[in-house]
Design a protein around this motif. Structure first.
Motif, PDB file in Angstrom:
ATOM      1  N   ILE A  90       0.841  -1.209   0.000  1.00 33.55           N
ATOM      2  CA  ILE A  90       0.000   0.000   0.000  1.00 33.55           C
ATOM      3  C   ILE A  90       0.866   1.246   0.000  1.00 33.55           C
ATOM      4  O   ILE A  90       0.627   2.187  -0.764  1.00 33.55           O
ATOM      5  CB  ILE A  90      -0.990  -0.024   1.181  1.00 33.55           C
ATOM      6  CG1 ILE A  90      -2.064  -1.081   0.917  1.00 33.55           C
ATOM      7  CG2 ILE A  90      -1.616   1.347   1.407  1.00 33.55           C
ATOM      8  CD1 ILE A  90      -3.007  -1.330   2.064  1.00 33.55           C
ATOM      9  N   ASN A  91       1.897   1.274   0.835  1.00 31.40           N
ATOM     10  CA  ASN A  91       2.798   2.437   0.893  1.00 31.40           C
ATOM     11  C   ASN A  91       3.506   2.653  -0.447  1.00 31.40           C
ATOM     12  O   ASN A  91       3.687   3.791  -0.881  1.00 31.40           O
ATOM     13  CB  ASN A  91       3.819   2.287   2.013  1.00 31.40           C
ATOM     14  CG  ASN A  91       3.208   2.460   3.380  1.00 31.40           C
ATOM     15  OD1 ASN A  91       2.138   3.044   3.541  1.00 31.40           O
ATOM     16  ND2 ASN A  91       3.869   1.932   4.396  1.00 31.40           N
ATOM     17  N   ALA A  92       3.903   1.561  -1.104  1.00 34.23           N
ATOM     18  CA  ALA A  92       4.581   1.681  -2.404  1.00 34.23           C
ATOM     19  C   ALA A  92       3.633   2.262  -3.454  1.00 34.23           C
ATOM     20  O   ALA A  92       4.029   3.122  -4.240  1.00 34.23           O
ATOM     21  CB  ALA A  92       5.109   0.319  -2.850  1.00 34.23           C
ATOM     22  N   ILE A  93       2.383   1.806  -3.450  1.00 31.17           N
ATOM     23  CA  ILE A  93       1.411   2.346  -4.409  1.00 31.17           C
ATOM     24  C   ILE A  93       1.182   3.828  -4.131  1.00 31.17           C
ATOM     25  O   ILE A  93       1.154   4.645  -5.049  1.00 31.17           O
ATOM     26  CB  ILE A  93       0.077   1.570  -4.339  1.00 31.17           C
ATOM     27  CG1 ILE A  93       0.276   0.115  -4.784  1.00 31.17           C
ATOM     28  CG2 ILE A  93      -0.985   2.252  -5.204  1.00 31.17           C
ATOM     29  CD1 ILE A  93      -0.909  -0.800  -4.491  1.00 31.17           C
ATOM     30  N   GLN A  94       1.066   4.179  -2.866  1.00 31.32           N
ATOM     31  CA  GLN A  94       0.791   5.575  -2.505  1.00 31.32           C
ATOM     32  C   GLN A  94       1.979   6.490  -2.784  1.00 31.32           C
ATOM     33  O   GLN A  94       1.818   7.564  -3.362  1.00 31.32           O
ATOM     34  CB  GLN A  94       0.425   5.670  -1.018  1.00 31.32           C
ATOM     35  CG  GLN A  94      -0.905   5.063  -0.683  1.00 31.32           C
ATOM     36  CD  GLN A  94      -1.151   4.995   0.809  1.00 31.32           C
ATOM     37  OE1 GLN A  94      -0.221   4.928   1.613  1.00 31.32           O
ATOM     38  NE2 GLN A  94      -2.412   5.018   1.191  1.00 31.32           N
ATOM     39  N   ALA A  95       3.176   6.083  -2.371  1.00 36.40           N
ATOM     40  CA  ALA A  95       4.340   6.974  -2.411  1.00 36.40           C
ATOM     41  C   ALA A  95       5.208   6.800  -3.652  1.00 36.40           C
ATOM     42  O   ALA A  95       5.929   7.724  -4.027  1.00 36.40           O
ATOM     43  CB  ALA A  95       5.188   6.768  -1.159  1.00 36.40           C
ATOM     44  N   GLY A  96       5.178   5.618  -4.270  1.00 35.11           N
ATOM     45  CA  GLY A  96       5.975   5.399  -5.471  1.00 35.11           C
ATOM     46  C   GLY A  96       7.458   5.333  -5.218  1.00 35.11           C
ATOM     47  O   GLY A  96       8.164   6.319  -5.404  1.00 35.11           O
ATOM     48  N   PRO A  97       7.988   4.178  -4.816  1.00 41.00           N
ATOM     49  CA  PRO A  97       9.437   4.074  -4.572  1.00 41.00           C
ATOM     50  C   PRO A  97      10.238   4.180  -5.868  1.00 41.00           C
ATOM     51  O   PRO A  97       9.780   3.737  -6.923  1.00 41.00           O
ATOM     52  CB  PRO A  97       9.579   2.686  -3.953  1.00 41.00           C
ATOM     53  CG  PRO A  97       8.434   1.913  -4.504  1.00 41.00           C
ATOM     54  CD  PRO A  97       7.307   2.905  -4.643  1.00 41.00           C
ATOM     55  N   GLY A  98      11.425   4.760  -5.787  1.00 39.66           N
ATOM     56  CA  GLY A  98      12.306   4.866  -6.956  1.00 39.66           C
ATOM     57  C   GLY A  98      11.644   5.610  -8.097  1.00 39.66           C
ATOM     58  O   GLY A  98      10.989   6.628  -7.894  1.00 39.66           O
TER      59      GLY A  98
END
Length: 137
Positions: A90-98
């Motif tokens: 969920i955090n990756a979808i929200q914040a977009g890593p890299g």
């Protein structure tokens, strides 16, 4: 002559990066239509195709040119599956890593949750098909 070529190369490289990232940032019809739907009514597969498949591929394995160029996560990777929690997805979808763009303002909270639930289900399906131990997060 050499000095003129270098800025042109930088401009072409920057344009290429913008082109690669732009595939994830344009408005999508299913995304707009389902923004106010409850989680259980969202077509997560269509949402994934519209917003994620450009980099992660339709099957989530990121075995496509765009995915290879930007280093997209292969969701079928067992090591990633075991080490990644639902909250991290969920955090990756929200914040977009890299290089991945952030979707917190592009997708509704229910759409993000539906994508995470669908991803968790796909990970379990991959494990069953490969006769691997299913580990829940």
């Amino acid at each position: 002559m050499k000095v003129q070529i270098v800025p042109a190369c930088w401009l072409m490289a920057a344009g290429g990066v913008l082109f690669l990232i732009s595939g994830c940032s344009s408005p999508k019809p299913v995304t707009a239509q389902e923004a106010n739907y409850p989680v259980d009514k969202i077509d997560a597969q269509s949402l994934f195709v519209e917003n994620c498949a450009t980099c992660h591929g339709k099957n989530g394995r990121a075995h496509n040119l765009h995915g290879l160029i930007v280093g997209a996560q292969n969701f079928a990777n067992l090591e990633w599956q075991v080490s990644t929690t639902d909250k991290q997805i969920i955090n990756a979808i929200q914040a977009g890593p890299g290089p991945m763009p952030a979707f917190a303002t592009k997708l509704s909270p229910s759409e993000i949750e539906a994508l995470e639930i669908d991803q968790a289900q796909q990970m379990a399906d991959i494990d069953r098909k490969n006769n691997k131990l299913v580990i829940s997060n």
